[in-house]
Design a protein around this motif. Structure first.
Motif, PDB file in Angstrom:
ATOM      1  N   ALA A  90      -8.031  -3.839   9.804  1.00 51.52           N
ATOM      2  CA  ALA A  90      -8.269  -2.919   8.688  1.00 51.52           C
ATOM      3  C   ALA A  90      -9.502  -3.349   7.889  1.00 51.52           C
ATOM      4  O   ALA A  90     -10.269  -2.496   7.417  1.00 51.52           O
ATOM      5  N   GLU A  91      -9.712  -4.674   7.753  1.00 48.73           N
ATOM      6  CA  GLU A  91     -10.886  -5.147   7.010  1.00 48.73           C
ATOM      7  C   GLU A  91     -12.172  -4.725   7.695  1.00 48.73           C
ATOM      8  O   GLU A  91     -13.130  -4.286   7.032  1.00 48.73           O
ATOM      9  N   ALA A  98      -4.291  -7.050   9.582  1.00 50.96           N
ATOM     10  CA  ALA A  98      -5.028  -6.902   8.326  1.00 50.96           C
ATOM     11  C   ALA A  98      -6.530  -7.031   8.537  1.00 50.96           C
ATOM     12  O   ALA A  98      -7.318  -6.381   7.840  1.00 50.96           O
ATOM     13  N   LYS A 126      -0.768   1.004   8.310  1.00 56.97           N
ATOM     14  CA  LYS A 126      -0.245   0.719   6.964  1.00 56.97           C
ATOM     15  C   LYS A 126      -1.313   0.057   6.099  1.00 56.97           C
ATOM     16  O   LYS A 126      -1.451   0.362   4.909  1.00 56.97           O
ATOM     17  N   TYR A 127      -2.065  -0.860   6.697  1.00 52.96           N
ATOM     18  CA  TYR A 127      -3.131  -1.514   5.942  1.00 52.96           C
ATOM     19  C   TYR A 127      -4.225  -0.504   5.567  1.00 52.96           C
ATOM     20  O   TYR A 127      -4.762  -0.544   4.447  1.00 52.96           O
ATOM     21  N   GLU A 186      -2.997   1.414   2.697  1.00 54.18           N
ATOM     22  CA  GLU A 186      -3.047   0.606   1.477  1.00 54.18           C
ATOM     23  C   GLU A 186      -4.468   0.551   0.911  1.00 54.18           C
ATOM     24  O   GLU A 186      -4.663   0.518  -0.317  1.00 54.18           O
ATOM     25  N   GLN A 224       1.184  -1.348  11.926  1.00 61.17           N
ATOM     26  CA  GLN A 224       0.750  -2.245  10.867  1.00 61.17           C
ATOM     27  C   GLN A 224      -0.706  -1.983  10.475  1.00 61.17           C
ATOM     28  O   GLN A 224      -1.056  -1.989   9.291  1.00 61.17           O
TER      29      GLN A 224
END
Length: 421
Positions: free
Chosen positions: A141-142, A138, A240-241, A244, A237
Motif C-alpha cells: 500500500a505504501e 502495508a 484494507k490498507y 485506510e 489486507q
C-alpha cells in the motif's frame, strides 16, 4: 547534417527545466518516504534481464539492445530498473544490512527497441522505487500511495488506479493449468508469439496486444478464482490498507504486468484525461517475491513501481498543468568600455558566489542590444557599469519590474539585490 537516432530526443533548454523539476520532486518525495538512492550501470550482463525479466516477455524476446563487447561478453542496455537493483542487492549482500527492508530509488535512462510514438521512446527515462525484504501488505500500500502521491502533488486529477493479485506459486500453478486448457483449443488462431507463450508462460497470453480482441480473452479463467486462502487474505489486507489511506482503486482480474517476476499485488495507474491518447498507462508495478532467488540471492520478498517521465509530462500537458519552472536571472550586467568589462567579470563572480544567478554580454554588443538581451533573460535587475560609475565606484541598478534606478556602491550591491529579491 547528422540527425539523432530514431526513438531518441534532444531535450533543449526551456524544456529540460521541466525534467529537472520533476526529478527534484521525485527525490524530495523519496526522502519523505525514507527511500535511498541506488545507481546501477546503464548496461548489464544480458543474463540479468533474461533471468530477472523473463525469457517469455516481449522485452527480452524483441526489445533489448544487446551487443557483444571486445571480451566476447554479451551485454544489454538496461530495459528497466528492477532487475539491475535486484542484481546489486544480491551482489552487495544488502540482505545482510541491519536496516530492513531496503527501501531504494533510482532514476535514469532505459532502452527498448519498439515503435516510437508519443510518450514511448527507444531511450526513455524512468523513476522507480523498490522495497526489498518485507512481505507486509502495508508496504504494498505504501508503494502505491507513493505513486499516487507523486502524481497528485503535481496537480494531476484524472487518474485511475487499477489493482489485481497474481497470487502465490500455488495459485499461479492452478491458474496456469486452467489457461492452458482454455487456450489450447484455439491455439492455432492466436499469434505466433502467443502460441509459444502458451507452452512457456500462458499468463503472458493475457497481456498480448495483437490478440487482445480475440473472443477467448474475454472468457479466459481469472486468477481470482484460483487464489489460495493465503493469497486471498493477503490481497484483502492490501485493499484494507488502501482504504485506510483513502486511495480509490478498481480491481481488474485481467490486469497482467508485462514482466515475469510479478506475483501477488500488481497495479497500474492510468490517465483518463481527454486527449491523453490511446495508451493510457502512466506507470505500473507490483510484488516480485522470488526475483532475488532467481538472481542467486536468498529468498527475499519485494515490491516496487516505475514511471516514465515522458508519459508524466504528457499527462500534465493533457490536463493543462504548467509546472512552476522559473526561467530568469537575478542580475544582468551591462558594461560599457574595456575597463567596465573587466569590472563586470569580477562583479559577476561575486554575485554568483553569493548564490545569485548572474550573466553578462560576451558579444561586444551596444548598450541597447545588451538591454534587449537582459529582457530576453527575464532579468530582475540590470546592473550598468560605465566610465562614470567606475570613477564614482558605484553601479547603476535598474529594477526591471518597477523601472526604478539607483546608484549603489560596489560593496553594497549584493545586499541591495538580496533585500529586494
Amino acid at each position: 547534417m547528422i540527425n539523432l537516432p530514431r526513438g531518441t530526443q534532444d531535450i533543449l533548454p526551456g524544456e529540460s527545466e521541466k525534467w529537472q523539476y520533476l526529478e527534484q520532486k521525485f527525490i524530495e518525495l523519496c526522502s519523505r518516504y525514507n527511500y535511498k538512492e541506488i545507481r546501477t550501470p546503464i548496461f548489464e550482463h544480458t543474463e540479468v534481464f533474461q533471468r530477472g525479466v523473463g525469457d517469455t516477455t516481449d522485452i527480452v524476446q524483441k526489445e533489448m539492445y544487446t551487443f557483444t563487447d571486445r571480451g566476447d561478453r554479451q551485454l544489454t542496455l538496461r530495459p528497466e530498473g528492477t532487475a539491475s537493483v535486484a542484481r546489486a542487492y544480491v551482489q552487495h549482500k544488502l540482505h545482510g544490512q541491519v536496516k530492513q527492508p531496503q527501501k531504494l530509488f533510482y532514476h535514469g535512462p532505459m532502452f527498448r527497441y519498439e515503435r516510437p510514438q508519443a510518450g514511448r521512446m527507444r531511450q526513455f527515462v524512468q523513476f522507480g522505487i523498490e522495497a526489498l525484504g518485507s512481505a507486509d501488505p502495508a508496504i504494498d500500500a505504501e508503494v502505491i500511495d507513493f505513486a499516487m502521491t507523486l502524481y497528485q502533488s503535481l496537480g494531476l486529477k484524472s487518474l485511475r488506479l487499477v489493482i489485481n493479485t497474481l497470487g502465490d506459486q500455488e495459485s499461479r500453478t492452478a491458474h496456469r493449468e486452467a489457461l492452458i486448457n482454455h487456450f489450447t483449443p484455439v491455439k492455432d488462431e492466436l499469434c505466433s508469439d502467443c502460441q509459444v507463450r502458451l507452452d512457456k508462460n500462458p499468463l503472458r497470453v493475457l497481456d498480448c496486444k495483437r490478440d487482445h480482441d480475440h473472443p477467448s480473452m474475454a472468457s479466459a479463467p481469472k486468477i481470482l478464482d484460483f487464489l489460495t486462502e493465503d493469497s486471498r487474505i493477503y490481497f484483502e489486507q492490501v485493499k484494507k490498507y488502501l482504504d485506510e489511506l483513502g486511495i480509490e482503486y478498481v480491481v481488474d482480474p485481467n490486469l497482467v504486468r508485462g514482466l515475469d517476476y510479478y506475483n501477488h499485488t500488481a497495479f497500474e495507474i492510468m490517465s483518463e484525461a481527454e486527449g491523453f491518447g490511446a495508451i493510457t498507462t502512466l506507470s505500473g508495478g507490483g510484488r516480485f517475491n522470488g526475483l532475488i532467488e532467481e538472481l542467486d540471492g536468498p529468498a527475499t520478498p519485494g515490491i516496487g513501481f516505475a514511471l516514465s517521465v515522458e508519459r508524466f509530462l504528457l499527462a500534465l500537458d493533457a490536463e493543462g498543468i504548467e509546472l512552476p519552472v522559473e526561467q530568469s536571472l537575478d542580475a544582468y550586467i551591462v558594461a560599457l568600455g574595456e575597463e567596465a568589462e573587466l569590472k563586470a567579470s569580477g562583479l559577476m563572480k561575486n554575485l554568483r558566489a553569493a548564490g545569485l544567478q548572474a550573466d553578462k554580454d560576451f558579444l561586444a554588443k551596444k548598450m541597447k542590444a545588451q538591454f534587449k538581451a537582459a529582457d530576453r533573460e527575464n532579468a530582475k535587475f540590470v546592473l550598468i557599469i560605465g566610465d562614470q560609475e567606475l570613477e564614482e565606484e558605484v553601479v547603476l541598478i535598474k529594477e526591471m519590474a518597477s523601472g526604478t534606478q539607483e546608484a549603489v556602491p560596489f560593496d553594497s550591491i549584493i545586499n541591495y539585490i538580496k533585500e529586494r529579491l
